[in-house]
Scaffold this motif. Structure first.
Motif, mmCIF file in Angstrom:
data_model
loop_
_atom_site.group_PDB
_atom_site.id
_atom_site.type_symbol
_atom_site.label_atom_id
_atom_site.label_comp_id
_atom_site.label_asym_id
_atom_site.label_seq_id
_atom_site.Cartn_x
_atom_site.Cartn_y
_atom_site.Cartn_z
ATOM 1 N N LEU A 1 0.645 -1.147 -0.008
ATOM 2 C CA LEU A 1 -0.159 0.025 -0.089
ATOM 3 C C LEU A 1 0.722 1.176 0.046
ATOM 4 O O LEU A 1 2.020 1.289 0.562
ATOM 5 N N PRO A 2 0.383 2.269 -0.721
ATOM 6 C CA PRO A 2 1.290 3.511 -0.810
ATOM 7 C C PRO A 2 1.744 4.032 0.467
ATOM 8 O O PRO A 2 1.186 3.918 1.649
ATOM 9 N N SER A 3 3.099 4.370 0.430
ATOM 10 C CA SER A 3 3.690 5.133 1.808
ATOM 11 C C SER A 3 3.094 6.687 1.631
ATOM 12 O O SER A 3 2.182 6.887 0.809
ATOM 13 N N THR A 4 3.580 7.402 2.508
ATOM 14 C CA THR A 4 3.141 9.098 2.499
ATOM 15 C C THR A 4 4.475 9.640 2.182
ATOM 16 O O THR A 4 5.518 9.198 2.044
ATOM 17 N N GLU B 1 2.847 3.588 8.100
ATOM 18 C CA GLU B 1 3.207 3.786 9.379
ATOM 19 C C GLU B 1 4.728 4.073 9.598
ATOM 20 O O GLU B 1 5.039 5.159 10.081
ATOM 21 N N PRO B 2 5.625 3.306 8.980
ATOM 22 C CA PRO B 2 7.009 3.742 8.979
ATOM 23 C C PRO B 2 7.456 4.862 8.450
ATOM 24 O O PRO B 2 8.358 5.633 8.814
ATOM 25 N N THR B 3 6.881 5.293 7.193
ATOM 26 C CA THR B 3 7.202 6.350 6.530
ATOM 27 C C THR B 3 6.839 7.652 7.060
ATOM 28 O O THR B 3 7.460 8.635 7.192
ATOM 29 N N GLU C 1 13.252 -0.769 7.992
ATOM 30 C CA GLU C 1 11.994 -1.172 8.329
ATOM 31 C C GLU C 1 11.158 -1.694 7.345
ATOM 32 O O GLU C 1 10.423 -2.621 7.595
ATOM 33 N N VAL C 2 11.082 -0.781 6.056
ATOM 34 C CA VAL C 2 10.165 -1.546 5.059
ATOM 35 C C VAL C 2 10.753 -2.956 4.555
ATOM 36 O O VAL C 2 9.909 -3.947 4.366
ATOM 37 N N ALA C 3 12.195 -3.156 4.638
ATOM 38 C CA ALA C 3 12.757 -4.542 4.328
ATOM 39 C C ALA C 3 12.011 -5.574 5.264
ATOM 40 O O ALA C 3 11.692 -6.546 4.691
#
Length: 253
Positions: A170-173, A209-211, A234-236
């Motif tokens: 899902l898209p980051s922000t 959340e992470p971005t 975190e994304v990894a």
């Protein structure tokens, strides 16, 4: 019969790679673009964690439509599909960004001549884009078109490899002044992708959340779009967990 005989059937390759289809978020760090084998970007980290080779395809500004065009036109992707143990759809964020000026206009600026005129048009676009972005509409790609291209991409891949696990993001922000710090289109794009993934039985990884946290902490690229290396890690982890679960399910079936 000799293995070099043209009539001899070839053995299917052993899946040993992670195929990532993405935009520039996959390979940009806090200071700019990086090679596809840089050890700090999330696709490399995720592939290493899964003990797989990485096949990364992406360009800056790619929407779902651009990924579909790449899939149909780039023979390097065709050669990577048979060896993929899993595929990650890491695109769609660009689709959700405000694009009050036509996307086609931005894409055609590079072709304007002479160079002096091209620079003037680019400067004008760069001035108008953040000032018009608070309108929040139209998006770079409407949610219905995003899911249309997701369907085409997914169906094309599973037509070749019915056993191929697929994970989508899902898209980051962002917190980008280039888009007026506006991301009002994300919820609709997220909803459309979620509905598509439910119907296609594709697991999702939510990158919000992470971005968001990293941008709120002042980390990441000064452009407010691309990430710092902490966010890449975190994304990894998130993508690696999702791919491991998807491949385990595929083997169990």
């Amino acid at each position: 019969m000799s293995s070099s005989d043209g009539n001899s059937p070839s053995r299917p390759p052993v899946p040993d790679s992670l195929l990532v289809l993405s935009d520039s978020l996959a390979y940009y760090g806090p200071t700019g673009g990086l090679p596809a084998d840089d050890s700090r970007i999330w696709p490399v980290l995720a592939a290493d964690r899964l003990d797989l080779r990485l096949e990364l395809f992406g360009r800056i500004g790619w929407t779902s439509r651009d990924v579909w065009w790449a899939l149909t036109q780039d023979p390097r992707i065709w050669s990577a599909v048979p060896r993929a143990k899993a595929v990650v759809f890491a695109f769609g964020g660009m689709d959700s960004l405000p694009s009050p000026l036509p996307t086609a206009l931005r894409e055609q600026i590079r072709y304007i001549r002479p160079p002096a005129l091209r620079q003037q048009v680019r400067n004008a676009y760069g001035w108008l884009q953040p000032r018009l972005s608070p309108l929040g509409w139209p998006l770079a790609l409407p949610p219905a078109l995003t899911t249309d291209y997701l369907t085409k991409i997914h169906e094309a891949l599973v037509a070749i490899r019915p056993d191929l696990p697929v994970v989508a993001c899902l898209p980051s922000t962002h917190r980008s002044p280039y888009y007026g710090n506006v991301h009002a289109g994300r919820p609709k794009t997220v909803g459309a992708i979620t509905d598509w993934a439910t119907q296609a039985h594709v697991p999702l990884v939510d990158l919000l959340e992470p971005t968001a946290r990293h941008f709120d902490h002042g980390e990441g690229n000064p452009d407010g779009i691309h990430w710092g290396f902490g966010c890449h890690r975190e994304v990894a982890d998130l993508v690696g967990d999702a791919v491991a679960a998807a491949t385990a399910t595929s083997v169990a079936l």
